[in-house]
Design a protein around this motif. Structure first.
Motif, PDB file in Angstrom:
ATOM      1  N   TRP A  76       0.896  -1.287   0.067  1.00 48.60           N
ATOM      2  CA  TRP A  76       0.004  -0.037   0.078  1.00 48.60           C
ATOM      3  C   TRP A  76       0.782   1.400   0.256  1.00 48.60           C
ATOM      4  O   TRP A  76       0.726   2.374  -0.459  1.00 48.60           O
ATOM      5  CB  TRP A  76      -0.934  -0.085   1.075  1.00 48.60           C
ATOM      6  N   ALA A  77       1.947   1.090   0.728  1.00 49.60           N
ATOM      7  CA  ALA A  77       3.058   2.213   0.578  1.00 49.60           C
ATOM      8  C   ALA A  77       3.672   2.388  -0.597  1.00 49.60           C
ATOM      9  O   ALA A  77       4.920   1.944  -0.956  1.00 49.60           O
ATOM     10  CB  ALA A  77       4.027   2.022   1.757  1.00 49.60           C
ATOM     11  N   ALA A  78       3.259   3.105  -1.417  1.00 47.32           N
ATOM     12  CA  ALA A  78       3.768   3.410  -2.807  1.00 47.32           C
ATOM     13  C   ALA A  78       3.830   4.882  -3.091  1.00 47.32           C
ATOM     14  O   ALA A  78       3.237   5.709  -2.420  1.00 47.32           O
ATOM     15  CB  ALA A  78       2.569   2.708  -4.019  1.00 47.32           C
ATOM     16  N   PRO A  79       4.660   4.963  -4.096  1.00 42.90           N
ATOM     17  CA  PRO A  79       4.952   6.643  -4.389  1.00 42.90           C
ATOM     18  C   PRO A  79       4.013   7.445  -4.340  1.00 42.90           C
ATOM     19  O   PRO A  79       3.763   8.626  -4.253  1.00 42.90           O
ATOM     20  CB  PRO A  79       5.985   6.484  -5.333  1.00 42.90           C
ATOM     21  N   SER A  80       2.604   6.980  -5.330  1.00 44.89           N
ATOM     22  CA  SER A  80       1.441   7.616  -5.376  1.00 44.89           C
ATOM     23  C   SER A  80       0.568   7.906  -4.300  1.00 44.89           C
ATOM     24  O   SER A  80      -0.113   8.709  -4.272  1.00 44.89           O
ATOM     25  CB  SER A  80       0.990   7.373  -6.639  1.00 44.89           C
ATOM     26  N   ILE A  81       0.965   7.100  -3.404  1.00 37.73           N
ATOM     27  CA  ILE A  81      -0.132   7.103  -2.136  1.00 37.73           C
ATOM     28  C   ILE A  81      -0.538   8.431  -1.494  1.00 37.73           C
ATOM     29  O   ILE A  81      -1.557   8.717  -1.327  1.00 37.73           O
ATOM     30  CB  ILE A  81       0.024   5.845  -1.369  1.00 37.73           C
ATOM     31  N   PRO A  82       0.478   9.109  -1.072  1.00 36.32           N
ATOM     32  CA  PRO A  82       0.296  10.225  -0.333  1.00 36.32           C
ATOM     33  C   PRO A  82      -0.622  11.310  -0.957  1.00 36.32           C
ATOM     34  O   PRO A  82      -1.751  11.695  -0.534  1.00 36.32           O
ATOM     35  CB  PRO A  82       1.711  10.928  -0.019  1.00 36.32           C
ATOM     36  N   MET A  83      -0.536  11.396  -2.186  1.00 34.63           N
ATOM     37  CA  MET A  83      -1.305  12.317  -2.962  1.00 34.63           C
ATOM     38  C   MET A  83      -3.034  11.745  -3.086  1.00 34.63           C
ATOM     39  O   MET A  83      -3.713  12.352  -3.114  1.00 34.63           O
ATOM     40  CB  MET A  83      -0.851  12.651  -4.368  1.00 34.63           C
ATOM     41  N   HIS A 143       7.750   4.871   3.707  1.00 30.28           N
ATOM     42  CA  HIS A 143       8.105   4.051   2.681  1.00 30.28           C
ATOM     43  C   HIS A 143       7.355   4.293   1.478  1.00 30.28           C
ATOM     44  O   HIS A 143       7.540   3.478   0.300  1.00 30.28           O
ATOM     45  CB  HIS A 143       7.379   2.533   3.173  1.00 30.28           C
ATOM     46  N   CYS A 144       6.771   5.293   1.072  1.00 26.98           N
ATOM     47  CA  CYS A 144       6.122   5.731  -0.064  1.00 26.98           C
ATOM     48  C   CYS A 144       7.014   6.575  -0.970  1.00 26.98           C
ATOM     49  O   CYS A 144       7.013   7.645  -1.359  1.00 26.98           O
ATOM     50  CB  CYS A 144       4.900   6.678   0.247  1.00 26.98           C
ATOM     51  N   ASN A 145       8.368   5.658  -1.194  1.00 26.93           N
ATOM     52  CA  ASN A 145       9.065   5.933  -2.393  1.00 26.93           C
ATOM     53  C   ASN A 145       9.407   5.006  -3.297  1.00 26.93           C
ATOM     54  O   ASN A 145       9.268   3.855  -2.931  1.00 26.93           O
ATOM     55  CB  ASN A 145      10.184   6.794  -1.800  1.00 26.93           C
ATOM     56  N   ALA A 146      10.068   5.269  -4.362  1.00 23.22           N
ATOM     57  CA  ALA A 146       9.972   4.083  -5.409  1.00 23.22           C
ATOM     58  C   ALA A 146      11.274   3.146  -4.736  1.00 23.22           C
ATOM     59  O   ALA A 146      11.133   1.829  -5.153  1.00 23.22           O
ATOM     60  CB  ALA A 146      10.569   4.736  -6.857  1.00 23.22           C
TER      61      ALA A 146
END
Length: 416
Positions: free
Chosen positions: A55-62, A95-98
């Motif tokens: 779930w912690a993917a680069p696009s998740i915060p936005m 963890h939300c980074n590539a």
């Protein structure tokens, strides 16, 4: 070797099976009246190694910011009054980074791919049936941005040797013919042909019966009060008014593992992520899925059983709250109607459960600072997918056997 397993969900039961098969004397303790009565009861039904995605993917915060303002959002956050909720979300965001995404996805896929092989071997060996299908998973895209983001996932799939098919709108209908009747806009998809489906609750119950023939004892309706320890060793478990002793102990209590581990000085970053499902009787097979379709927009999976459809998804961060929110049912029904209208939705059974999720998405499997205490928890939405592999892996660790996959990055030490 005597082993006590705390927890009778699909994780605890598969662990019991492999340990008993390896020659251990196993006891499983659970507060419910049978196995698989909590998070394993009515999950989405997917065995999806190819969709083992953090779930912690680069696009998740936005995305999360947008979701919190939408009516039919896959994510909802309600303060639960604990500092742990905030700390867990902060850790997840880290963890939300590539770079972390690729590391975590590889770990998850490593366990999931192995687990798929394990369940196939188990099925062949004992002939267990659980309304399973081997038709793969179709990840469905409604938006151009989703197709663009897909390429990050396919890169990792290629690195892990996982086959996939990129589908256009016509390809979607070829893979899942009932999508020809869908009212939702369908741009394309990603098909993972090696994925499977099945009723997790039915599987766990039937496996438990087989476990009994191997000598496994199940203690149901038994509340676990505490774990007793002395220095670097667990000496017993107080449960059901008695103290039980063994050579080794396995903590497989799902979302409740953190509470039990806290008294041992173990900080398990496992949060109860609430999910929902509908189990829908089929009235028109021509308008139902062949296998599993995962709607990427709403993070909802629609899975075919023999005479039922299981619709599951969404994530609520609201602590140990098991109330049934009618708004979530409305979302599940809306997505189902837009894709597959062959079920009797008014007669659907509405359910909720708590998925034990780590901030990086990877389960916690392995040894602890206590010589005879082991952990098997934190599988999030992929407990059914990872169950057999996790059970076999932990069995090999406990019994001192070589593991068939590497265990790097899987145990609790990665959080130090």
């Amino acid at each position: 070797m005597d082993i006590i397993i705390l927890g009778g969900g699909v994780i605890g039961t598969t662990t019991a099976y492999y340990l008993a098969k390896a020659g251990a004397k196993v006891t499983v303790i659970d507060r419910q009246s049978d196995v698989a009565m909590e998070a394993s009861f009515a999950n989405a039904g997917q065995i999806s190694p190819g969709y083992s995605t953090p779930w912690a993917a680069p696009s998740i915060p936005m995305k999360a910011v947008k979701w919190l303002m939408q009516k039919h959002a896959p994510l909802a956050i309600t303060p639960d009054g604990t500092g742990f909720q905030l700390a867990w979300m902060k850790q997840m965001l880290s963890h939300c980074n590539a770079e972390r995404y690729e590391i975590n996805k590889e770990r998850m896929m490593r366990v999931s791919e192995y687990s798929r092989d394990c369940i196939r071997a188990l099925r062949d060996e004992i002939g267990i049936g659980y309304e399973h299908r081997t038709g793969g998973t179709v990840q469905l895209f409604r938006k151009p941005a989703q197709i663009q983001a897909m390429h990050l996932d396919t890169k990792v799939l290629e690195e892990c040797g996982v086959p996939y098919e990129i589908l256009d709108a016509d390809g979607l209908i070829k893979a899942e013919p009932a999508l020809a009747y869908a009212t939702a806009p369908l741009l394309g998809g990603l098909r993972l042909p090696n994925d499977e489906t099945g009723d997790c609750n039915l599987f766990t119950k039937r496996l438990a019966e087989h476990c009994k023939t191997l000598g496994v004892e199940f203690k149901f309706n038994t509340v676990i009060d505490k774990i007793i320890f002395d220095n670097q060793k667990v000496t017993g478990v107080v449960a059901g008014g008695e103290t039980l002793t063994a050579d080794g102990f396995v903590l497989a209590l799902g979302s409740y593992s953190r509470v039990m581990a806290k008294d041992l000085g173990l900080d398990l970053p496992v949060y109860p992520v609430k999910g929902y499902s509908l189990t829908v009787p089929i009235v028109d097979e021509t308008r139902t899925p062949v296998s599993t379709v995962l709607d990427e927009t709403y993070k909802i999976a629609i899975t075919r059983f023999d005479n039922r459809i299981r619709v599951g998804g969404m994530a609520e961060l609201s602590g140990f709250n098991l109330s049934l929110n009618p708004a979530r049912r409305a979302t599940l029904e809306m997505v189902t109607k837009s894709l597959f209208d062959g079920g009797d939705l008014p007669k659907a059974e509405f359910w909720t459960g708590l998925r034990p999720m780590t901030p990086d998405g990877t389960p916690i499997i392995g040894a602890t600072k206590y010589d005879n205490l082991f952990i098997n928890t934190g599988h999030g939405t992929l407990g059914w997918t990872m169950a057999c592999g996790s059970g076999k892996l932990l069995c090999d660790i406990i019994m001192g056997q070589p593991t068939q996959i590497k265990i790097d990055g899987l145990n609790i030490d990665r959080y130090k």
